[in-house]
Design a protein around this motif. Structure first.
Motif, PDB file in Angstrom:
ATOM      1  N   LEU A   1     -20.981 103.978  11.898  1.00  0.00           N
ATOM      2  CA  LEU A   1     -20.083 105.200  12.365  1.00  0.00           C
ATOM      3  C   LEU A   1     -20.983 106.265  13.210  1.00  0.00           C
ATOM      4  CD1 LEU A   1     -18.073 106.225   9.083  1.00  0.00           C
ATOM      5  CD2 LEU A   1     -17.382 104.677  10.851  1.00  0.00           C
ATOM      6  N   SER A   2     -20.316 107.010  13.892  1.00  0.00           N
ATOM      7  CA  SER A   2     -20.665 107.915  14.637  1.00  0.00           C
ATOM      8  C   SER A   2     -19.635 108.877  14.947  1.00  0.00           C
ATOM      9  CB  SER A   2     -21.450 107.654  15.807  1.00  0.00           C
ATOM     10  OG  SER A   2     -21.960 108.817  16.544  1.00  0.00           O
ATOM     11  N   ALA A   3     -19.779 110.031  15.681  1.00  0.00           N
ATOM     12  CA  ALA A   3     -18.794 111.056  16.006  1.00  0.00           C
ATOM     13  C   ALA A   3     -17.727 110.471  17.212  1.00  0.00           C
ATOM     14  CB  ALA A   3     -19.049 112.360  16.479  1.00  0.00           C
ATOM     15  N   VAL A   4     -18.381 109.538  17.936  1.00  0.00           N
ATOM     16  CA  VAL A   4     -17.816 108.990  18.800  1.00  0.00           C
ATOM     17  C   VAL A   4     -17.927 107.518  19.032  1.00  0.00           C
ATOM     18  CG1 VAL A   4     -18.091 111.207  20.405  1.00  0.00           C
ATOM     19  CG2 VAL A   4     -19.775 109.222  20.258  1.00  0.00           C
ATOM     20  N   GLU A   5     -17.287 106.746  19.930  1.00  0.00           N
ATOM     21  CA  GLU A   5     -17.228 105.316  20.040  1.00  0.00           C
ATOM     22  C   GLU A   5     -17.978 104.885  21.198  1.00  0.00           C
ATOM     23  OE1 GLU A   5     -13.898 107.132  21.771  1.00  0.00           O
ATOM     24  OE2 GLU A   5     -14.397 106.926  19.706  1.00  0.00           O
ATOM     25  N   THR A   6     -18.869 105.573  22.170  1.00  0.00           N
ATOM     26  CA  THR A   6     -19.549 105.270  23.174  1.00  0.00           C
ATOM     27  C   THR A   6     -20.971 105.759  22.817  1.00  0.00           C
ATOM     28  OG1 THR A   6     -19.096 107.463  24.088  1.00  0.00           O
ATOM     29  CG2 THR A   6     -17.667 105.331  24.862  1.00  0.00           C
ATOM     30  N   VAL A   7     -21.929 104.952  23.329  1.00  0.00           N
ATOM     31  CA  VAL A   7     -23.417 105.346  23.123  1.00  0.00           C
ATOM     32  C   VAL A   7     -23.810 106.589  23.957  1.00  0.00           C
ATOM     33  CG1 VAL A   7     -25.810 104.493  23.610  1.00  0.00           C
ATOM     34  CG2 VAL A   7     -23.855 102.714  23.033  1.00  0.00           C
ATOM     35  N   ASN A   8     -24.090 107.592  23.096  1.00  0.00           N
ATOM     36  CA  ASN A   8     -24.752 108.826  23.949  1.00  0.00           C
ATOM     37  C   ASN A   8     -26.294 108.941  23.683  1.00  0.00           C
ATOM     38  OD1 ASN A   8     -25.064 111.490  24.554  1.00  0.00           O
ATOM     39  ND2 ASN A   8     -23.104 112.123  24.123  1.00  0.00           N
ATOM     40  N   PRO A   9     -26.923 109.170  24.540  1.00  0.00           N
ATOM     41  CA  PRO A   9     -28.453 109.281  24.323  1.00  0.00           C
ATOM     42  C   PRO A   9     -28.951 110.693  23.402  1.00  0.00           C
ATOM     43  CG  PRO A   9     -28.123 108.625  26.716  1.00  0.00           C
ATOM     44  CD  PRO A   9     -26.711 108.762  25.987  1.00  0.00           C
ATOM     45  N   LYS A  10     -27.658 111.561  23.680  1.00  0.00           N
ATOM     46  CA  LYS A  10     -28.048 112.668  22.776  1.00  0.00           C
ATOM     47  C   LYS A  10     -27.581 112.797  21.397  1.00  0.00           C
ATOM     48  CE  LYS A  10     -27.221 115.558  26.947  1.00  0.00           C
ATOM     49  NZ  LYS A  10     -26.733 116.751  27.622  1.00  0.00           N
ATOM     50  N   ILE A  11     -26.978 111.645  21.097  1.00  0.00           N
ATOM     51  CA  ILE A  11     -26.412 111.419  19.692  1.00  0.00           C
ATOM     52  C   ILE A  11     -27.086 110.309  19.007  1.00  0.00           C
ATOM     53  CG2 ILE A  11     -24.698 111.193  18.089  1.00  0.00           C
ATOM     54  CD1 ILE A  11     -22.719 112.207  20.336  1.00  0.00           C
ATOM     55  N   GLN A  12     -28.116 110.340  18.176  1.00  0.00           N
ATOM     56  CA  GLN A  12     -28.947 109.553  17.689  1.00  0.00           C
ATOM     57  C   GLN A  12     -28.302 108.184  17.055  1.00  0.00           C
ATOM     58  OE1 GLN A  12     -32.272 108.926  18.389  1.00  0.00           O
ATOM     59  NE2 GLN A  12     -32.131 107.090  17.209  1.00  0.00           N
ATOM     60  N   SER A  13     -27.023 108.814  16.210  1.00  0.00           N
ATOM     61  CA  SER A  13     -26.161 107.833  15.453  1.00  0.00           C
ATOM     62  C   SER A  13     -25.815 106.703  16.525  1.00  0.00           C
ATOM     63  CB  SER A  13     -25.439 108.351  14.650  1.00  0.00           C
ATOM     64  OG  SER A  13     -24.469 109.177  15.568  1.00  0.00           O
ATOM     65  N   THR A  14     -25.451 106.938  17.634  1.00  0.00           N
ATOM     66  CA  THR A  14     -24.891 105.892  18.478  1.00  0.00           C
ATOM     67  C   THR A  14     -25.883 105.025  18.996  1.00  0.00           C
ATOM     68  OG1 THR A  14     -25.293 107.085  20.514  1.00  0.00           O
ATOM     69  CG2 THR A  14     -23.166 107.739  19.491  1.00  0.00           C
ATOM     70  N   ILE A  15     -26.924 105.636  19.179  1.00  0.00           N
ATOM     71  CA  ILE A  15     -28.371 104.592  19.513  1.00  0.00           C
ATOM     72  C   ILE A  15     -28.522 103.666  18.464  1.00  0.00           C
ATOM     73  CG2 ILE A  15     -30.565 104.722  20.397  1.00  0.00           C
ATOM     74  CD1 ILE A  15     -30.362 107.606  21.613  1.00  0.00           C
ATOM     75  N   ASP A  16     -28.613 104.248  17.294  1.00  0.00           N
ATOM     76  CA  ASP A  16     -28.862 103.543  16.172  1.00  0.00           C
ATOM     77  C   ASP A  16     -27.843 102.286  16.051  1.00  0.00           C
ATOM     78  OD1 ASP A  16     -30.946 105.038  15.511  1.00  0.00           O
ATOM     79  OD2 ASP A  16     -30.105 105.820  13.884  1.00  0.00           O
ATOM     80  N   ALA A  17     -26.490 102.896  16.278  1.00  0.00           N
ATOM     81  CA  ALA A  17     -25.524 101.417  16.137  1.00  0.00           C
ATOM     82  C   ALA A  17     -25.639 100.528  17.358  1.00  0.00           C
ATOM     83  CB  ALA A  17     -24.153 102.355  16.287  1.00  0.00           C
TER      84      ALA A  17
END
Length: 465
Positions: free
Chosen positions: A330-346
């Motif tokens: 999970l993250s707040a969005v469904e695309t990888v965003n370098p500014k959101i660490q959880s998307t990078i981890d995902a």
């Protein structure tokens, strides 16, 4: 918002008709079964996990009533007689078409006779016959307000676990500091059900006082007197280290106190895996068991720690009968965003799964919560994924997010839940001090299945995808 307009006796004419179509959901089936008294689909012994839920065709009368009282003749109508026939079953996913046609008008009492019919997408008759209806006396229009949504529990996840536990031996369990009502009643009730053999560890005077207040006979249980909660946690961890108990259960002490004893190097309960927590949840509005992790131990886990969080949850899912769990990161969005660490981890976790560094599951992410649990939301956002909308496991970004997700599912969505700690040499029942006896019982059932699997390599839970 659309308006509902009714028709009076004078407005109606022979041959007037109305037709509506409705796609049946699992919630619809569960609600109709509950209201009609058909308990079969809720009964764990008649497990139908490989089949869609179904209910008898006579329940189509609910859809027909909707047509009559909302459309033709509409609001203000009263059904005063009926001659109906029913056949077949209504199944989750069916597309039902209900039609009404005015056959005759009775001037004597200003009633009308309606021919009615409900068919499924295959043209099979589910309900047919006639209704006698008194149309509204006054013509009017009404706001078509949104109808209330009803969700009925249909997974019975914990009932199935209790049934599975009936064939396994009870687990010798250290119950740490059970010094209030629920933390003592929980293990005692679990013992009565044959899930555990409790060893009560804590201040003897306090435990006896609670037992006396609740009229509990402790004569059949081992009680080890420890001065305070820290001492009780250390003693319980030591018993687990030496194989004197097979599991630990948290009582009325802080999580930090118990887990501090578990992770202490001298107690030797650590393994190569990181210690992690999983909420096992049965959510009424969701058609499958849901595991949420980590919402209680790891505060801001790194991607390396999330590997263990994922793998521990996957292995638990296997024990609980989910052959190839679908894991949503999970993250707040469904695309990888370098500014959101959880998307990078995902993204990293998904690639690690591709390289077999994570096994036993299908994993995808980042996914926002709605995309993880709602196929409709995933479809709207054009997300093509075997996980989206059908997740079995939710990997949260951090403890704060996970705790909020789990508690909202409990308190706003009516979810039943169990809490378990994995990654140590013994399973640990970790519940909140506010948790009920029922929650502690459910957690104990999960723990018993884990302990049995670790001893035998077998799970009595039915395997499914």
């Amino acid at each position: 918002m659309d308006e509902l307009k009714n028709l009076t006796y004078d407005d109606l004419h022979v041959g007037a008709s109305m037709e509506i179509t409705h796609t049946v959901t699992a919630s619809n089936v569960a609600m109709l079964s509950q209201l009609s008294g058909d308990a079969e689909i809720f009964h764990p012994e008649t497990d139908k996990t490989d089949e869609k839920l179904s209910v008898q065709g006579v329940c189509a009368v609910a859809l027909m009533s909707n047509v009559v009282t909302r459309r033709l003749p509409g609001p203000g109508s009263r059904i005063v007689g009926q001659e109906l026939h029913a056949d077949g079953f209504i199944t989750d996913g069916d597309e039902l078409t209900a039609s009404v046609r005015v056959r005759h008008k009775h001037a004597s009492d200003r009633s009308v006779q309606l021919d009615i019919r409900v068919v499924n997408q295959h043209g099979d008759d589910l309900l047919w016959g006639s209704l006698t209806v008194l149309p509204p006396g006054t013509k009017g229009s009404f706001a078509d307000t949104r109808k209330a949504a009803f969700y009925m529990p249909r997974n019975d996840a914990f009932e199935k676990m209790y049934v599975a536990c009936e064939g396994i031996p009870p687990v010798l369990t250290a119950v740490v500091h059970p010094c209030d009502r629920d933390s003592l009643l929980g293990p005692i009730e679990a013992a009565r059900k044959g899930l555990i053999i409790p060893v009560l560890i804590g201040p003897a005077a306090k435990i006896h006082a609670v037992a006396q207040a609740e009229n509990i006979d402790l004569s059949g249980y081992q009680l080890i007197d420890c001065e305070h909660s820290h001492a009780a946690a250390d003693h319980a961890a030591g018993m687990a280290r030496h194989g004197k108990v097979q599991a630990l259960m948290k009582g009325s002490l802080h999580t930090d106190e118990l887990m501090g004893a578990v992770v202490k190097a001298s107690n030797g309960l650590r393994t190569s895996r990181r210690v992690t927590h999983v909420f096992v949840m049965d959510v009424p509005a969701y058609p499958r068991m849901l595991l949420v992790t980590d919402a209680a131990i790891n505060i801001f886990p790194t991607v390396e720690e999330k590997v263990d969080i994922v793998q521990n949850a996957v292995e638990l899912a296997h024990i609980l009968g989910i052959h190839m769990p679908k894991v949503a990161v999970l993250s707040a969005v469904e695309t990888v965003n370098p500014k959101i660490q959880s998307t990078i981890d995902a993204a990293m976790l998904c690639k690690m799964a591709d390289r077999k560094q994570i096994t036993g599951c299908v994993i995808d992410g980042p996914l926002a919560f709605d995309n993880a649990v709602s196929e409709a939301a995933a479809k709207t956002k054009k997300i093509v994924s075997p996980v989206a909308g059908r997740a079995d496991i939710l990997i949260v970004p951090d403890l704060e997010a996970g705790n909020m997700v789990a508690k909202q599912l409990q308190y706003l969505a009516g979810a039943d839940s169990a809490g378990i700690v994995l990654g140590a040499k013994v399973p640990i029942v970790l519940t909140s001090r506010a948790d009920s006896v029922e929650t502690r019982m459910a957690s104990t059932a999960v723990m018993a299945l884990i302990a049995h699997y670790r001893q035998t390599g077998e799970t009595p839970m039915k395997q499914n995808d």
